[in-house]
Write a protein that holds these residues in place. Sequence first.
Motif, short mmCIF file in Angstrom:
data_model
loop_
_atom_site.label_atom_id
_atom_site.label_comp_id
_atom_site.label_asym_id
_atom_site.label_seq_id
_atom_site.Cartn_x
_atom_site.Cartn_y
_atom_site.Cartn_z
N VAL A 171 0.80 -1.22 0.00
CA VAL A 171 0.00 0.00 0.00
C VAL A 171 0.84 1.27 0.00
CG1 VAL A 171 -2.09 -0.98 0.95
CG2 VAL A 171 -0.38 -0.01 2.49
N SER A 172 2.14 1.15 0.25
CA SER A 172 3.00 2.31 0.09
C SER A 172 4.39 1.80 -0.19
CB SER A 172 2.98 3.20 1.33
OG SER A 172 3.50 2.48 2.43
N SER A 173 5.21 2.63 -0.80
CA SER A 173 6.55 2.19 -1.19
C SER A 173 7.51 3.35 -1.06
CB SER A 173 6.54 1.73 -2.65
OG SER A 173 5.51 0.79 -2.89
N ASP A 174 8.69 3.06 -0.50
CA ASP A 174 9.71 4.10 -0.46
C ASP A 174 10.52 4.07 -1.75
OD1 ASP A 174 11.44 1.98 -0.23
OD2 ASP A 174 11.82 2.27 1.90
N ALA A 175 11.47 4.98 -1.87
CA ALA A 175 12.23 5.13 -3.11
C ALA A 175 12.96 3.84 -3.49
CB ALA A 175 13.22 6.29 -2.97
N ALA A 176 13.60 3.19 -2.49
CA ALA A 176 14.37 1.97 -2.79
C ALA A 176 13.45 0.88 -3.34
CB ALA A 176 15.09 1.49 -1.54
N GLN A 177 12.24 0.79 -2.78
CA GLN A 177 11.30 -0.22 -3.27
C GLN A 177 10.86 0.07 -4.70
OE1 GLN A 177 8.29 -0.42 -0.15
NE2 GLN A 177 8.26 -2.64 -0.56
N LEU A 178 10.66 1.34 -5.02
CA LEU A 178 10.28 1.69 -6.39
C LEU A 178 11.39 1.27 -7.36
CD1 LEU A 178 8.65 5.22 -5.76
CD2 LEU A 178 7.45 3.13 -6.44
N VAL A 179 12.65 1.42 -6.92
CA VAL A 179 13.77 0.99 -7.76
C VAL A 179 13.75 -0.54 -7.90
CG1 VAL A 179 16.28 0.96 -8.04
CG2 VAL A 179 15.15 3.01 -7.15
N GLU A 180 13.43 -1.25 -6.81
CA GLU A 180 13.29 -2.71 -6.88
C GLU A 180 12.22 -3.10 -7.90
OE1 GLU A 180 12.52 -4.35 -3.00
OE2 GLU A 180 14.30 -3.41 -2.13
N PHE A 181 11.10 -2.38 -7.89
CA PHE A 181 10.03 -2.68 -8.85
C PHE A 181 10.53 -2.50 -10.28
CE2 PHE A 181 6.57 -1.08 -5.64
CZ PHE A 181 6.81 -2.18 -4.85
N ALA A 182 11.37 -1.46 -10.48
CA ALA A 182 11.92 -1.21 -11.82
C ALA A 182 12.78 -2.40 -12.26
CB ALA A 182 12.73 0.08 -11.83
N ILE A 183 13.60 -2.88 -11.33
CA ILE A 183 14.48 -4.03 -11.63
C ILE A 183 13.64 -5.27 -11.93
CG2 ILE A 183 16.09 -5.65 -10.54
CD1 ILE A 183 17.29 -3.19 -9.03
N MET A 184 12.64 -5.53 -11.09
CA MET A 184 11.80 -6.72 -11.27
C MET A 184 10.98 -6.62 -12.56
SD MET A 184 10.52 -7.89 -7.47
CE MET A 184 9.82 -6.40 -6.81
N GLY A 185 10.44 -5.44 -12.81
CA GLY A 185 9.61 -5.26 -14.00
C GLY A 185 10.40 -5.43 -15.27
N ALA A 186 11.63 -4.90 -15.28
CA ALA A 186 12.47 -5.02 -16.47
C ALA A 186 12.86 -6.49 -16.71
CB ALA A 186 13.72 -4.15 -16.33
N ALA A 187 13.19 -7.20 -15.62
CA ALA A 187 13.56 -8.62 -15.76
C ALA A 187 12.35 -9.43 -16.25
CB ALA A 187 14.05 -9.17 -14.42
N PHE A 188 11.18 -9.11 -15.76
CA PHE A 188 9.95 -9.78 -16.20
C PHE A 188 9.69 -9.51 -17.68
CE2 PHE A 188 5.41 -8.92 -17.11
CZ PHE A 188 4.94 -10.23 -17.11
N HIS A 189 9.78 -8.24 -18.06
CA HIS A 189 9.48 -7.87 -19.45
C HIS A 189 10.46 -8.54 -20.42
CE1 HIS A 189 8.52 -5.32 -22.95
NE2 HIS A 189 7.37 -5.19 -22.36
N ARG A 190 11.71 -8.62 -20.01
CA ARG A 190 12.72 -9.27 -20.84
C ARG A 190 12.39 -10.76 -20.99
NH1 ARG A 190 16.98 -7.98 -17.85
NH2 ARG A 190 17.26 -5.93 -18.75
#
Lengths: 355, 355
Positions: B152-171
Amino acid sequence: MSNSLVISIDAMGGDHGPAVAAPGVALAIERLGARAPRFLLHGDAAKIEAELSKLGAARALCEVRHTDKVVASNEKPAHAVRRGKGSSLWNAVESVRQGEARAVVSSGNTGALMAISKLQLRMLSGLDRPAIVATWPTLKGVSAVLDVGANVSSDAAQLVEFAIMGAAFHRAVHGAKKPTVGLLNVGSEEQKGHEEVREAHRLLREVGLDLDYRGFVEGDDIAKGTVDVVVTDGFTGNIALKTAEGTARFVRQALKDAFTSSLQAKLGALIAAPALRKMRDRLDTSLVNGGPLLGLGGIVVKSHGGTDARGFANAIKVALDLANSDYDKQIVRQMKQLAAVLPDAAEPAASEIAR
Amino acid sequence: MSNSLVISIDAMGGDHGPAVAAPGVALAIERLGARAPRFLLHGDAAKIEAELSKLGAARALCEVRHTDKVVASNEKPAHAVRRGKGSSLWNAVESVRQGEARAVVSSGNTGALMAISKLQLRMLSGLDRPAIVATWPTLKGVSAVLDVGANVSSDAAQLVEFAIMGAAFHRAVHGAKKPTVGLLNVGSEEQKGHEEVREAHRLLREVGLDLDYRGFVEGDDIAKGTVDVVVTDGFTGNIALKTAEGTARFVRQALKDAFTSSLQAKLGALIAAPALRKMRDRLDTSLVNGGPLLGLGGIVVKSHGGTDARGFANAIKVALDLANSDYDKQIVRQMKQLAAVLPDAAEPAASEIAR
């Protein structure tokens, strides 16, 4: 005898300036007939007069106030406040401050409009920040969604303020006696969401406000029309609004692609054209254009920068409905009710104006 | 010789249980041909067998594991964790934990699936919370949007984690070598938004991750397909997703109303029907069904509770694509890169699991 109510227009705002503002004013006058107000149009007199000369009887209700100066669409709000004095936007707001006009309508830079309005008109008693309302087409009609971008975060007390302002707006413009209100969340159960929405939920249930609070609603409830007023923080509200606009554009594009994909499809589209036009009108955001900046000590309506004359006329109608209502007194009265149960409600909230 | 890869299925989840899961498995097998994996179907053996008996050759690749117990769709995650042992959902995840299956697909209760998966499979090294990815139809194809509701909320480091996970998923699923990534915000300028998104923006620009970071994107950029991966906190993402679903439903309803509004419109719709069916397929969310819970120590794919066999087959395809990729190694490697520049990135973040 013409109506004594005056509406001030920033004629230079938006993508089309006077080319939309002037015919928008004319269309509003045509629609309103004897109830039409008078208008002060601020901006480049030559350009505005050229547009007005194309119009008929509407001309007589319009007065032009010349200025060369405009606020650019990409100008920072802080810069517009410092350097914007004498611009069409500034002067249009000033007409309200000086009591010459009851409301202002502008298609200009949202941040600049908000900052200049806040500086000149101040806030209504007890309120800290303005909120922008979107009028959202739904399966049942239209709902008011706020805040859609004036603030990037909101605490519980501010969310309650949005509920009060949204309900007063909906009552003024759509005539619902006791508007239904929902708080946007990721689920409808009590324990869902972050602290701010749960605390606002508790306050809305416990403080006896003059609105019909229905609890949490979810994203898909907006277009369903589950409630008259959907309350959310400006970050989430702005993203929800733009996501919906993007989705609607995507579906329309898919429809267009489908209808041009074959000769047979084109024929079908041609036959169904009258019905499809009616559908387009139903979805057309210009039909529901006109987002007031609520909470200010005067009526300020933001028209979409890319809108057409119909959309601009609708924004004028929203300004007029607010001018003919006591929505501001309702807000102030309920803010007092809120302050009585929440001693710190009037303190500055932990939010920032969108920069 | 049949494929040695095994996918575990919670056959009792969702609105339709085995009536969608079994034909979904059959459809996946038909589509995949020789590349089809084998399946373990967990749930009521009699019901599952009854559905499987309607199917053809697919039957040979399916093994049924009986249990009477199910997790209810409205069961609280914490309750499901305490009392869910032995349920079809639990057993389906356990097959992955024990190494019998490489991935699990469930249409069940999202919160319960997440909690039980986290308990049994733990998190990938360096990660604190799972994120749910939505595959979003866009003008250019599909984009991955995350988180859409795990947090329900995310700090900056978590948003970066989402970017990493999302990119790996999309690839892994869509084959883009260096996926483009955008951070969802209320404007594209540097100074827009709240502190968390601005700090995440700074990190994404400065930490040299294996993705093509494009800066801030707005709500309407999602459906435009401006970037491959859209990163946001779970509160905003969930509301954006449901708002888009609601908007698409509203537009479809308006189209339906238009096409049934007159005899002439009905005739047009009839003639354009083949093209309209193609359009419906393009918009059909079941075509892009299958939201993995990323960040777990195993592959867990959530299928939409109301999906049909086509949608369930798509969720299976997503699980298979992830199983055939090294997305998890990519995530772990990049989390190390992040931790190197951000010493506290691995500490528990200020977020809560959706309850």
